[in-house]
Design an enzyme around this catalytic site. Sequence first.
Site, PDB file in Angstrom:
ATOM      1  N   CYS A   1     -11.165   3.125  -0.560  1.00 42.89           N
ATOM      2  CA  CYS A   1      -9.866   3.629  -0.097  1.00 42.89           C
ATOM      3  C   CYS A   1      -9.513   2.868   1.170  1.00 42.89           C
ATOM      4  O   CYS A   1     -10.391   2.619   2.005  1.00 42.89           O
ATOM      5  CB  CYS A   1      -9.958   5.129   0.193  1.00 42.89           C
ATOM      6  SG  CYS A   1      -8.471   5.812   0.943  1.00 42.89           S
ATOM      7  N   THR A   2      -8.238   2.525   1.289  1.00 35.87           N
ATOM      8  CA  THR A   2      -7.771   1.756   2.443  1.00 35.87           C
ATOM      9  C   THR A   2      -8.151   2.375   3.785  1.00 35.87           C
ATOM     10  O   THR A   2      -8.363   1.674   4.764  1.00 35.87           O
ATOM     11  CB  THR A   2      -6.231   1.683   2.413  1.00 35.87           C
ATOM     12  OG1 THR A   2      -5.729   3.010   2.181  1.00 35.87           O
ATOM     13  CG2 THR A   2      -5.745   0.748   1.343  1.00 35.87           C
ATOM     14  N   HIS A   3      -8.182   3.722   3.814  1.00 29.53           N
ATOM     15  CA  HIS A   3      -8.377   4.409   5.093  1.00 29.53           C
ATOM     16  C   HIS A   3      -9.827   4.488   5.554  1.00 29.53           C
ATOM     17  O   HIS A   3     -10.102   4.644   6.734  1.00 29.53           O
ATOM     18  CB  HIS A   3      -7.841   5.842   5.002  1.00 29.53           C
ATOM     19  CG  HIS A   3      -6.357   5.931   4.956  1.00 29.53           C
ATOM     20  ND1 HIS A   3      -5.591   5.294   4.005  1.00 29.53           N
ATOM     21  CD2 HIS A   3      -5.482   6.586   5.760  1.00 29.53           C
ATOM     22  CE1 HIS A   3      -4.327   5.570   4.216  1.00 29.53           C
ATOM     23  NE2 HIS A   3      -4.229   6.358   5.275  1.00 29.53           N
TER      24      HIS A   3
ATOM     25  N   TYR B   1      -0.516   8.394  -2.343  1.00 33.97           N
ATOM     26  CA  TYR B   1      -0.522   8.143  -3.785  1.00 33.97           C
ATOM     27  C   TYR B   1      -1.752   8.812  -4.423  1.00 33.97           C
ATOM     28  O   TYR B   1      -1.769   9.098  -5.609  1.00 33.97           O
ATOM     29  CB  TYR B   1      -0.620   6.637  -4.080  1.00 33.97           C
ATOM     30  CG  TYR B   1       0.623   5.811  -3.870  1.00 33.97           C
ATOM     31  CD1 TYR B   1       1.795   6.339  -3.327  1.00 33.97           C
ATOM     32  CD2 TYR B   1       0.630   4.454  -4.237  1.00 33.97           C
ATOM     33  CE1 TYR B   1       2.924   5.537  -3.143  1.00 33.97           C
ATOM     34  CE2 TYR B   1       1.750   3.658  -4.074  1.00 33.97           C
ATOM     35  CZ  TYR B   1       2.893   4.196  -3.522  1.00 33.97           C
ATOM     36  OH  TYR B   1       4.000   3.397  -3.354  1.00 33.97           O
ATOM     37  N   GLY B   2      -2.774   9.015  -3.597  1.00 35.08           N
ATOM     38  CA  GLY B   2      -4.083   9.430  -4.122  1.00 35.08           C
ATOM     39  C   GLY B   2      -4.116  10.795  -4.778  1.00 35.08           C
ATOM     40  O   GLY B   2      -5.049  11.112  -5.513  1.00 35.08           O
TER      41      GLY B   2
ATOM     42  N   CYS C   1      -3.711  -0.945  -2.041  1.00 36.18           N
ATOM     43  CA  CYS C   1      -4.004   0.463  -2.293  1.00 36.18           C
ATOM     44  C   CYS C   1      -4.995   0.590  -3.459  1.00 36.18           C
ATOM     45  O   CYS C   1      -4.726   0.092  -4.555  1.00 36.18           O
ATOM     46  CB  CYS C   1      -2.698   1.171  -2.631  1.00 36.18           C
ATOM     47  SG  CYS C   1      -2.890   2.912  -2.995  1.00 36.18           S
ATOM     48  N   ASN C   2      -6.114   1.250  -3.207  1.00 37.99           N
ATOM     49  CA  ASN C   2      -7.110   1.433  -4.271  1.00 37.99           C
ATOM     50  C   ASN C   2      -6.553   2.265  -5.411  1.00 37.99           C
ATOM     51  O   ASN C   2      -6.809   1.977  -6.577  1.00 37.99           O
ATOM     52  CB  ASN C   2      -8.349   2.135  -3.718  1.00 37.99           C
ATOM     53  CG  ASN C   2      -9.211   1.230  -2.877  1.00 37.99           C
ATOM     54  OD1 ASN C   2     -10.240   0.752  -3.328  1.00 37.99           O
ATOM     55  ND2 ASN C   2      -8.796   0.968  -1.639  1.00 37.99           N
ATOM     56  N   THR C   3      -5.789   3.309  -5.067  1.00 39.51           N
ATOM     57  CA  THR C   3      -5.247   4.176  -6.114  1.00 39.51           C
ATOM     58  C   THR C   3      -4.307   3.381  -7.013  1.00 39.51           C
ATOM     59  O   THR C   3      -4.396   3.447  -8.248  1.00 39.51           O
ATOM     60  CB  THR C   3      -4.504   5.374  -5.482  1.00 39.51           C
ATOM     61  OG1 THR C   3      -5.353   5.979  -4.502  1.00 39.51           O
ATOM     62  CG2 THR C   3      -4.136   6.392  -6.522  1.00 39.51           C
TER      63      THR C   3
ATOM     64  N   GLU D   1      -5.795   8.660   9.662  1.00 37.66           N
ATOM     65  CA  GLU D   1      -4.433   8.533  10.181  1.00 37.66           C
ATOM     66  C   GLU D   1      -4.315   9.127  11.570  1.00 37.66           C
ATOM     67  O   GLU D   1      -3.584   8.634  12.413  1.00 37.66           O
ATOM     68  CB  GLU D   1      -3.439   9.191   9.220  1.00 37.66           C
ATOM     69  CG  GLU D   1      -3.227   8.289   8.036  1.00 37.66           C
ATOM     70  CD  GLU D   1      -2.154   8.732   7.092  1.00 37.66           C
ATOM     71  OE1 GLU D   1      -1.538   9.787   7.301  1.00 37.66           O
ATOM     72  OE2 GLU D   1      -1.940   7.997   6.120  1.00 37.66           O
TER      73      GLU D   1
ATOM     74  N   ASP E   1       0.867  -1.180   0.000  1.00 39.53           N
ATOM     75  CA  ASP E   1       0.000   0.000   0.000  1.00 39.53           C
ATOM     76  C   ASP E   1       0.902   1.228   0.000  1.00 39.53           C
ATOM     77  O   ASP E   1       2.096   1.134   0.296  1.00 39.53           O
ATOM     78  CB  ASP E   1      -0.900  -0.005   1.259  1.00 39.53           C
ATOM     79  CG  ASP E   1      -1.778   1.236   1.331  1.00 39.53           C
ATOM     80  OD1 ASP E   1      -2.344   1.616   0.287  1.00 39.53           O
ATOM     81  OD2 ASP E   1      -1.883   1.843   2.413  1.00 39.53           O
ATOM     82  N   SER E   2       0.298   2.369  -0.278  1.00 36.81           N
ATOM     83  CA  SER E   2       1.052   3.629  -0.224  1.00 36.81           C
ATOM     84  C   SER E   2       1.552   3.918   1.195  1.00 36.81           C
ATOM     85  O   SER E   2       2.507   4.652   1.366  1.00 36.81           O
ATOM     86  CB  SER E   2       0.151   4.769  -0.685  1.00 36.81           C
ATOM     87  OG  SER E   2      -1.032   4.780   0.093  1.00 36.81           O
TER      88      SER E   2
END
Length: 268
Positions: free
Chosen positions: A183-185, A41-42, A72-74, A151, A9-10
């Site tokens: 998105c991961t977050h 990365y997004g 990572c989705n991006t 985060e 992931d980023s």
Amino acid sequence: MAKPIGIFDSGLGGLTVARAISGAFPAENLVYLGDTARVPYGTRSAGTVVKYAIACAERLLSFDIKLLVVACNTASGVALAELQARLDIPVVGVIQPGARAGIKATRTGRIGILATAGTVASGAYERAIHSESEAMKVFARAAPLFVPLAEEGWVTGEVPELAARRYLQPLADVDVDTIVLGCTHYPLLSETIHRAAAELLGHDVAIVDSAAATAATLSTMLAGSSIAAGPPGSLQILVTDLPGQFGSAASRFLGKPVDGLDIHAIDL
Ligand code: DGL
């Protein structure tokens, strides 16, 4: 020793995907690479994200991984095809599983996607959903502030609620009945997003987490594996920068303390 699954992931958000995979396949060994020196990365161009994704994948290949998960989705949105073409092992992204889960959840065929600006610009969720079902109406919106909020661990209360209402209003205006967290977050903000969406829409809405959907997808690939059951697998974490706040941020995404885990800072 059993070959591990590589995940990248980023940054640390992809630990939500590692968590879902280790929950579903506790005997698997996982090597997680978070490109914490270059996150996010997004907000970057597709060309830059492809370059970074190749570097992450190449490093994970040195661990003799049997399968690569692009958490990572991006990166899944812009680099998956390139990685699949380059690597001899299966490469799984998070977008197709999230798209399928969204189709499964919707009753009205109106699906909202929340993702980074890069993922939205890539059109990857629209393509993935329409490749399965052309009749679906897909409405993708960028929700950039959710990344720093997750985060920071600031996932409930006034500020995230205000951000959620602002990002969700356009999806409420088109009356979606399902929202994919692309998105991961965003899974960390799932409750706040769910509540705000239901309030704005005036009815309940299904929230789909692409991390959980991706773990479910792996079951077909790992089903025949001899190591699908056995003693608990290991989790090794590699990061390209080890900031002071690493432990608290990582444990939020992983859902448990990271003390005692095998964590190394590397250069890419
Ligand atoms: N990992 C990214 C994603 O899932 C979110 C954070 C970033 O922008 O790098 O799209």
